[in-house]
Design a protein around this motif. Structure first.
Motif, PDB file in Angstrom:
ATOM      1  N   THR A  31      36.405  49.761  65.879  1.00 41.22           N
ATOM      2  CA  THR A  31      35.777  48.977  66.937  1.00 41.22           C
ATOM      3  C   THR A  31      35.505  49.844  68.166  1.00 41.22           C
ATOM      4  OG1 THR A  31      37.848  48.322  68.003  1.00 41.22           O
ATOM      5  CG2 THR A  31      37.053  46.917  66.196  1.00 41.22           C
ATOM      6  N   ARG A  53      29.147  52.328  73.962  1.00 40.49           N
ATOM      7  CA  ARG A  53      27.910  51.824  73.347  1.00 40.49           C
ATOM      8  C   ARG A  53      26.788  52.857  73.465  1.00 40.49           C
ATOM      9  NH1 ARG A  53      26.440  46.374  72.327  1.00 40.49           N
ATOM     10  NH2 ARG A  53      24.239  46.188  71.882  1.00 40.49           N
ATOM     11  N   TYR A  68      27.567  49.362  62.433  1.00 39.24           N
ATOM     12  CA  TYR A  68      27.614  48.218  61.521  1.00 39.24           C
ATOM     13  C   TYR A  68      27.611  46.915  62.304  1.00 39.24           C
ATOM     14  CZ  TYR A  68      29.147  51.582  57.999  1.00 39.24           C
ATOM     15  OH  TYR A  68      29.231  52.645  57.157  1.00 39.24           O
ATOM     16  N   ARG A  69      26.924  45.944  61.765  1.00 37.79           N
ATOM     17  CA  ARG A  69      26.969  44.580  62.293  1.00 37.79           C
ATOM     18  C   ARG A  69      27.127  43.673  61.086  1.00 37.79           C
ATOM     19  NH1 ARG A  69      26.712  40.948  65.983  1.00 37.79           N
ATOM     20  NH2 ARG A  69      25.106  39.379  66.112  1.00 37.79           N
ATOM     21  N   LYS A  70      28.156  42.852  61.137  1.00 38.04           N
ATOM     22  CA  LYS A  70      28.481  41.962  60.015  1.00 38.04           C
ATOM     23  C   LYS A  70      28.635  42.746  58.717  1.00 38.04           C
ATOM     24  CE  LYS A  70      26.425  37.938  62.153  1.00 38.04           C
ATOM     25  NZ  LYS A  70      25.512  36.811  62.043  1.00 38.04           N
ATOM     26  N   VAL A  74      23.074  48.910  60.744  1.00 38.21           N
ATOM     27  CA  VAL A  74      21.927  48.417  61.503  1.00 38.21           C
ATOM     28  C   VAL A  74      21.215  49.581  62.173  1.00 38.21           C
ATOM     29  CG1 VAL A  74      22.891  46.126  61.948  1.00 38.21           C
ATOM     30  CG2 VAL A  74      23.269  47.947  63.588  1.00 38.21           C
ATOM     31  N   LEU A  79      20.327  46.995  67.672  1.00 34.49           N
ATOM     32  CA  LEU A  79      21.717  46.606  67.923  1.00 34.49           C
ATOM     33  C   LEU A  79      21.805  45.474  68.938  1.00 34.49           C
ATOM     34  CD1 LEU A  79      24.718  47.024  67.485  1.00 34.49           C
ATOM     35  CD2 LEU A  79      24.658  48.765  69.271  1.00 34.49           C
ATOM     36  N   ARG A  80      22.491  44.419  68.536  1.00 40.38           N
ATOM     37  CA  ARG A  80      22.756  43.269  69.397  1.00 40.38           C
ATOM     38  C   ARG A  80      24.167  42.775  69.089  1.00 40.38           C
ATOM     39  NH1 ARG A  80      18.628  45.044  70.728  1.00 40.38           N
ATOM     40  NH2 ARG A  80      16.628  44.089  71.067  1.00 40.38           N
ATOM     41  N   TYR A  83      29.695  44.828  67.198  1.00 39.84           N
ATOM     42  CA  TYR A  83      29.398  45.894  66.260  1.00 39.84           C
ATOM     43  C   TYR A  83      30.640  46.722  65.991  1.00 39.84           C
ATOM     44  CZ  TYR A  83      29.254  48.900  70.402  1.00 39.84           C
ATOM     45  OH  TYR A  83      29.586  49.565  71.557  1.00 39.84           O
ATOM     46  N   ARG A  84      30.570  47.534  64.935  1.00 34.36           N
ATOM     47  CA  ARG A  84      31.632  48.467  64.575  1.00 34.36           C
ATOM     48  C   ARG A  84      30.986  49.823  64.321  1.00 34.36           C
ATOM     49  NH1 ARG A  84      36.650  46.204  63.278  1.00 34.36           N
ATOM     50  NH2 ARG A  84      37.137  47.978  61.948  1.00 34.36           N
TER      51      ARG A  84
END
Length: 91
Positions: A31, A53, A68-70, A74, A79-80, A83-84
């Motif tokens: 994270t 970020r 990564y998102r979900k 990405v 990016l919104r 995120y990881r």
């Protein structure tokens, strides 16, 4: 090396991102909070999240990091939200 005693440089943040993501035994992704805590010199690690970020976006644009998102990679430009971060898969 740092802009001030409590504010790490952008380069230091990028190095921390790569170090935390590449630690032996690290999960597939980490994270932004993990990174911010690793470079914070005091209890105010949350103020470092924008720097993390920005560093993550720069690293992802050069192919040195995956965002990564979900659970899915990405495009840095897309990016919104939450995120990881992870290292690219070994080729």
């Amino acid at each position: 090396m740092t802009d001030s005693p409590s504010r790490p440089s952008e380069e230091a943040v990028e190095a921390a991102i790569l170090a935390v993501a590449g630690q032996p035994g690290a999960a597939k992704s980490v994270t932004p909070e993990d990174v911010a805590r690793s470079v914070a010199t005091g209890p105010d690690w949350q103020s470092l999240l924008p720097s993390v970020r920005r560093g993550a976006l720069r690293l992802a644009q050069t192919g040195r990091l995956v965002i990564y998102r979900k659970g899915k990679p990405v495009d840095p430009a897309e990016l919104r939200g939450v995120y990881r971060l992870g290292l690219p898969p070994a080729s």
